[in-house]
Scaffold this active site. Structure first.
Site, mmCIF file in Angstrom:
data_model
loop_
_atom_site.group_PDB
_atom_site.id
_atom_site.type_symbol
_atom_site.label_atom_id
_atom_site.label_comp_id
_atom_site.label_asym_id
_atom_site.label_seq_id
_atom_site.Cartn_x
_atom_site.Cartn_y
_atom_site.Cartn_z
ATOM 1 N N ASP A 84 -5.311 -5.140 10.998
ATOM 2 C CA ASP A 84 -6.619 -4.450 11.000
ATOM 3 C C ASP A 84 -7.793 -5.418 10.829
ATOM 4 O O ASP A 84 -8.874 -5.199 11.382
ATOM 5 C CB ASP A 84 -6.674 -3.311 9.967
ATOM 6 C CG ASP A 84 -6.264 -3.724 8.563
ATOM 7 O OD1 ASP A 84 -5.816 -4.875 8.387
ATOM 8 O OD2 ASP A 84 -6.389 -2.898 7.646
ATOM 9 N N LYS A 108 0.780 -1.242 0.000
ATOM 10 C CA LYS A 108 0.000 0.000 0.000
ATOM 11 C C LYS A 108 0.812 1.294 0.000
ATOM 12 O O LYS A 108 0.498 2.234 0.730
ATOM 13 C CB LYS A 108 -0.930 0.020 1.224
ATOM 14 C CG LYS A 108 -1.967 -1.078 1.223
ATOM 15 C CD LYS A 108 -2.828 -1.043 2.461
ATOM 16 C CE LYS A 108 -2.062 -1.468 3.679
ATOM 17 N NZ LYS A 108 -2.920 -1.732 4.840
HETATM 18 C C1 BGC Z 1 -2.016 -5.704 4.053
HETATM 19 C C2 BGC Z 1 -2.885 -6.381 5.107
HETATM 20 C C3 BGC Z 1 -4.022 -5.480 5.501
HETATM 21 C C4 BGC Z 1 -4.772 -5.002 4.268
HETATM 22 C C5 BGC Z 1 -5.919 -4.075 4.600
HETATM 23 C C6 BGC Z 1 -2.873 -5.204 2.910
HETATM 24 O O1 BGC Z 1 -2.080 -4.490 2.000
HETATM 25 O O2 BGC Z 1 -1.057 -6.605 3.563
HETATM 26 O O3 BGC Z 1 -2.106 -6.725 6.231
HETATM 27 O O4 BGC Z 1 -4.883 -6.160 6.361
HETATM 28 O O5 BGC Z 1 -3.893 -4.346 3.387
HETATM 29 O O6 BGC Z 1 -5.491 -2.917 5.249
#
Ligand code: BGC
Length: 469
Positions: free
Chosen positions: A194, A158
């Site tokens: 989360d 992200k």
């Molecule tokens: C992460 C997860 C997270 C999800 C939602 C993903 O990019 O790898 O750990 O739960 O995003 O935030």
């Protein structure tokens, strides 16, 4: 009409039949088993990470907690007071700190110093600096959890790419940063994804909540798995929450058959190519960009805007995911679409507006359907795990795409229903999973640590008694 038919040809690769979704679900199921396996885990794209959360709340949780929430563009600090009698959160104060781009991509030390500084400000404002409170850290990235308070970042997702954090224990990095300042301290730490926070915050209200799902900037889900299937953690009894990290589905190339040319570009131009392929077809960080690339292509091929593009349309990231939600609004959608296109410097006519809406629709429905396939895989698995003909369960959900898009949740629910016909699923939108949920995980961890302690001292006492005899 000719135009519409031509555009539909471009959109065809985005339409996934129910059979195709079933096939994808079957693939994910295999990947999940691979991720849980002791000897297959290391090469599994879907990591199935143990969370060391062994129970959902039982309603007796209480206490004062700090919570940190890092996972999107903002970072939040919270102070949460949980009261037992009323089974509710008594008080919750919070503060948001922005994480500037240069910190998101700077060094790990800078990131954690920034976090420790935000926490210090908050503790000052709440007059809490003298206390050492337990802390729940919602850290929404894939982590190999060694214990509830030891958690190693596997890789960033992200848009984050801070150096010197991957492969390290995030709790230690946080503690080190706090100790560098030396003006306050924290108590025990519980690391929380989360999805887990979301499940736990809903679990407080509805004790049959045993799945957590996020469809926001990123996407992921967790669920309660039987310990006997969690081969990488010792013990056969009871359950443990597994963070699936389903965003990584396809990282071994297994989704190539459904990836469109646009998905391939989104992945290649991202800061983490090859990582989280499934997430890049679904979540808020990428949906706008997929739409933008489609619009660019349709314009190049003279099917939109009389073939005239604009600088804004040609700029990566300029078509935001929230535009999709705005354009698909029932009553104001077409008007919103006109305004957005004008703002992007495009000259449109009424056919263009309808076509752009069709593109948005297609991309968001594919996202909802892919999530549905993945969620169906989980509920079907829970049902089979427990040898049930019929499963009734609750999913705690959060994330901007799920919350804000006008019909995403309807589309998702309808398709899950078709893909998991023997399950009845209640969807609960979580109220602040990363704050309240993190406090819950911390509270449950404390409750369990305490009962372990009592068990240990109990068995010590028995041993002593034996010896005395
Ligand atoms: C992460 C997860 C997270 C999800 C939602 C993903 O990019 O790898 O750990 O739960 O995003 O935030």
């Amino acid at each position: 009409h000719k135009c519409v038919a031509k555009v539909k040809k471009y959109l065809k690769p985005f339409l996934l039949s129910q059979e195709k979704l079933q096939e994808i679900s079957a693939r994910l199921k295999k990947n999940m088993i691979q991720g849980l396996g002791k000897h297959t885990h290391h090469k599994a794209p879907v990591k199935m990470l143990p969370t060391f959360v062994r129970a959902t709340p039982d309603g007796t949780e209480k206490g004062d907690f700090l919570a940190l929430d890092l996972g999107g563009t903002n970072f939040r600090v919270l102070y949460v007071r949980v009261m037992e009698e009323e089974q509710k959160v008594l008080k919750m104060d919070s503060q948001i700190c922005a994480i500037p781009q240069d910190i998101m991509r700077g060094t790990g030390e800078q990131l954690f110093d920034h976090i420790a500084a935000c926490l210090a400000d908050f503790l000052d404002s709440q007059n809490l600096k003298g206390q050492t409170l337990p802390l729940g850290f919602t850290f929404s990235f894939p982590c190999e959890q060694i214990e509830i308070d030891k958690s190693i970042l596997i890789h960033w997702t992200k848009g984050f790419s801070c150096s010197e954090v991957e492969g390290k224990d995030v709790v230690k990095l946080l503690r080190d940063a706090i100790h560098r300042r030396a003006d306050y301290d924290i108590g025990s730490v519980a690391m929380v994804n989360d999805t887990v926070g979301t499940m736990m915050s809903c679990g407080y209200k509805d004790q049959s909540c045993e799945i957590g799902m996020i469809i926001g900037t990123g996407t992921n889900a967790c669920y309660m798995e039987e310990m006997k299937n969690v081969k990488r953690v010792e013990g056969e009894d009871g359950r443990m929450c597994i963070n699936t990290e389903w965003g990584g589905f396809g990282d071994d190339g297994s989704l190539e058959d459904i990836q469109t040319q646009f998905d391939v570009v989104v992945d290649k131009t991202s800061i983490n190519p090859g990582i989280h392929i499934f997430e890049k077809m679904i979540s808020g960080m990428y949906l706008g960009e997929i739409v933008r690339l489609l619009l660019v292509k349709l314009t190049e091929d003279k099917l939109l805007f009389k073939g005239k593009t604009s600088e804004a349309l040609l700029t990566p990231g300029r078509f935001e995911t929230r535009f999709i939600s705005e354009i698909e609004e029932q009553d104001r959608g077409l008007k919103n679409c006109q305004n957005i296109l004008t703002e992007l410097g495009l000259k449109w006519d009424s056919v263009d507006v309808r076509l752009v809406r069709l593109v948005c629709d297609t991309v968001s429905i594919r996202s909802a359907h892919l999530c549905a396939a993945a969620l169906a895989t989980i509920v079907n698995r829970i049902r089979e795990n427990r040898g049930l003909d019929y499963l009734k369960t609750t999913v705690g959900v959060d994330g901007t795409v799920y919350r804000k898009h006008p019909n995403f949740s309807d589309k998702l629910q309808a398709m899950v229903h078709r893909l998991a016909p023997n399950c009845s699923i209640t969807f609960l939108v979580s109220e602040d999973g990363s704050g309240k949920g993190a406090a819950m995980v911390t509270a449950v961890a404390q409750r369990q640590a305490l009962s372990h302690l009592l068990e240990d001292s109990d068995s010590d006492r028995k041993e002593d008694e034996e010896e005395d005899k």
